[in-house]
Design a protein around this motif. Structure first.
Motif, mmCIF file in Angstrom:
data_model
loop_
_atom_site.group_PDB
_atom_site.id
_atom_site.type_symbol
_atom_site.label_atom_id
_atom_site.label_comp_id
_atom_site.label_asym_id
_atom_site.label_seq_id
_atom_site.Cartn_x
_atom_site.Cartn_y
_atom_site.Cartn_z
ATOM 1 N N ASN A 274 -7.784 -17.682 10.507
ATOM 2 C CA ASN A 274 -7.375 -16.352 10.944
ATOM 3 C C ASN A 274 -6.315 -15.760 10.029
ATOM 4 O O ASN A 274 -5.292 -16.406 9.743
ATOM 5 C CB ASN A 274 -6.811 -16.429 12.367
ATOM 6 N N ALA A 275 -6.546 -14.520 9.604
ATOM 7 C CA ALA A 275 -5.583 -13.829 8.747
ATOM 8 C C ALA A 275 -5.086 -12.567 9.437
ATOM 9 O O ALA A 275 -5.861 -11.817 10.035
ATOM 10 C CB ALA A 275 -6.215 -13.467 7.408
ATOM 11 N N LEU A 276 -3.777 -12.347 9.364
ATOM 12 C CA LEU A 276 -3.140 -11.151 9.911
ATOM 13 C C LEU A 276 -2.431 -10.436 8.774
ATOM 14 O O LEU A 276 -1.552 -11.009 8.123
ATOM 15 C CB LEU A 276 -2.140 -11.544 11.006
ATOM 16 N N ILE A 277 -2.829 -9.190 8.500
ATOM 17 C CA ILE A 277 -2.235 -8.411 7.415
ATOM 18 C C ILE A 277 -1.381 -7.304 8.015
ATOM 19 O O ILE A 277 -1.868 -6.480 8.791
ATOM 20 C CB ILE A 277 -3.317 -7.814 6.500
ATOM 21 N N LEU A 278 -0.089 -7.284 7.656
ATOM 22 C CA LEU A 278 0.872 -6.333 8.199
ATOM 23 C C LEU A 278 1.204 -5.271 7.153
ATOM 24 O O LEU A 278 1.542 -5.604 6.012
ATOM 25 C CB LEU A 278 2.146 -7.065 8.614
ATOM 26 N N VAL A 279 1.132 -4.006 7.555
ATOM 27 C CA VAL A 279 1.349 -2.892 6.622
ATOM 28 C C VAL A 279 2.458 -1.994 7.173
ATOM 29 O O VAL A 279 2.296 -1.367 8.230
ATOM 30 C CB VAL A 279 0.058 -2.072 6.424
ATOM 31 N N HIS A 280 3.567 -1.920 6.476
ATOM 32 C CA HIS A 280 4.717 -1.137 6.938
ATOM 33 C C HIS A 280 4.504 0.359 6.683
ATOM 34 O O HIS A 280 3.593 0.772 5.969
ATOM 35 C CB HIS A 280 5.995 -1.600 6.230
ATOM 36 N N GLY A 281 5.384 1.161 7.270
ATOM 37 C CA GLY A 281 5.351 2.600 7.048
ATOM 38 C C GLY A 281 6.479 3.030 6.132
ATOM 39 O O GLY A 281 7.106 2.194 5.465
ATOM 40 N N VAL A 282 6.762 4.342 6.096
ATOM 41 C CA VAL A 282 7.894 4.829 5.304
ATOM 42 C C VAL A 282 9.188 4.483 6.030
ATOM 43 O O VAL A 282 9.185 4.144 7.208
ATOM 44 C CB VAL A 282 7.803 6.351 5.072
ATOM 45 N N PHE A 283 10.295 4.550 5.333
ATOM 46 C CA PHE A 283 11.591 4.161 5.876
ATOM 47 C C PHE A 283 11.573 2.709 6.336
ATOM 48 O O PHE A 283 12.273 2.327 7.284
ATOM 49 C CB PHE A 283 12.008 5.062 7.051
ATOM 50 N N THR B 95 10.235 -1.635 5.024
ATOM 51 C CA THR B 95 9.616 -2.575 4.093
ATOM 52 C C THR B 95 8.989 -3.676 4.933
ATOM 53 O O THR B 95 9.081 -3.673 6.168
ATOM 54 C CB THR B 95 10.641 -3.202 3.121
ATOM 55 N N SER B 96 8.398 -4.635 4.286
ATOM 56 C CA SER B 96 7.808 -5.756 5.017
ATOM 57 C C SER B 96 8.857 -6.588 5.740
ATOM 58 O O SER B 96 8.526 -7.369 6.631
ATOM 59 C CB SER B 96 7.010 -6.647 4.049
ATOM 60 N N GLU B 97 10.129 -6.419 5.363
ATOM 61 C CA GLU B 97 11.199 -7.132 6.055
ATOM 62 C C GLU B 97 11.259 -6.740 7.529
ATOM 63 O O GLU B 97 11.766 -7.492 8.361
ATOM 64 C CB GLU B 97 12.542 -6.854 5.374
ATOM 65 N N ASN B 98 10.744 -5.561 7.854
ATOM 66 C CA ASN B 98 10.744 -5.127 9.247
ATOM 67 C C ASN B 98 9.822 -5.978 10.120
ATOM 68 O O ASN B 98 9.911 -5.932 11.346
ATOM 69 C CB ASN B 98 10.342 -3.658 9.349
#
Length: 276
Positions: A30-39, A41-44
């Protein structure tokens, strides 16, 4: 006299080029891909990743960084390429996108469909869209107001420079057709900001406001492919959070964990997070 120096921006080294990075490895299936928005980063997504690691969830988690001032179509193309390469390594792929990241997720799936990548798309089971401006935002000034609030420490978020083209894209949104075989779920915030409230006045009811998270109306976020997602028992979640709080919150983490583990739980028994 004294010289006062203040930090007014954050340099995102990973946002110069689109990259996919492994954040946690718990299962090859199983793979989960997380995509951040503006304001953001992936640190969120750090608390979400940490929770999956702590509970030894059966997933490999990736974070997708991208230059948010590039055109949506280009970022969608880059993510589509990474999804294709991930499909060769995993049986199931789930996608999560916040704000602009939700549009990037939808664009990537649409491009894979246009490219007739049926084998790749067969591995994509679900797309969870968090506060995506599918029908845009009431005005691009909202993002400028949000930017000012960040500079003045009124809210906790990272400051980045947005071009006029990006602001136009965010305020306009994009009706991206859904891809058959992929389950779409929506998470929206229902708590706004005082400094953007006037932009959400209901034109049909004096003194009333359209439900919103301070940047996006619930209607804009829940309208995917031109059709609303509204089933609270199946694919639609309303949470009393603002647009930026939806980035990183324990409630959101639990919703995501439960949602993505649903199929895994059906196939292999109870999974931590699914029955919580």
């Amino acid at each position: 006299g004294d010289i006062v120096v203040g930090v007014i921006g954050t340099l995102c080294e990973n946002c110069r080029n689109a990259t996919l990075k492994e954040a946690y490895s718990g299962s090859a299936d199983n793979a989960l891909i997380l995509v951040h928005g503006v304001f953001a980063t992936s640190e969120n997504f750090a608390s979400l990743v940490a929770e999956f690691a702590l509970l030894k969830q059966p997933w490999t988690i990736y974070t997708f960084e991208y230059p948010y001032n590039d055109r949506l179509e280009q970022n969608g193309k880059e993510l589509a390429s990474y999804i294709k390469s991930s499909a060769a390594k995993h049986k199931r792929i789930y996608l999560v996108g916040h704000s602009l990241g939700g549009l990037v997720v939808q664009e990537s799936l649409s491009q894979l469909q246009q490219q007739h990548e049926e084998t790749t798309l067969a591995t994509v089971k679900k797309a969870i869209l968090i506060a995506s401006p599918n029908e845009g935002a009431p005005a691009k000034e909202l993002y400028k107001l949000l930017d000012t609030a960040i500079v003045n420490n009124l809210i906790n978020a990272s400051k980045f420079y947005l071009t006029n083209e990006t602001l136009d894209a965010l305020s306009t949104g994009k009706n991206i057709p859904r891809v058959s075989g992929v389950t779409y779920e929506v998470i929206v915030g229902t708590t706004g900001y005082n400094f953007t409230a006037e932009h959400f006045k209901d034109p049909e009811r004096t003194g009333s406001y359209l439900p919103n998270d301070g940047i996006v109306t619930t209607k804009s976020a829940q309208t995917v492919g031109g059709q609303p997602i509204i089933d609270r028992c199946l694919n639609y979640y309303e949470v009393g959070l603002t647009h930026t709080e939806l980035n990183d919150h324990q409630i959101i983490n639990r919703i995501i964990a439960r949602s993505v583990n649903e199929q895994v739980a059906e196939e292999s028994g109870i999974v931590a997070g699914y029955n919580q």
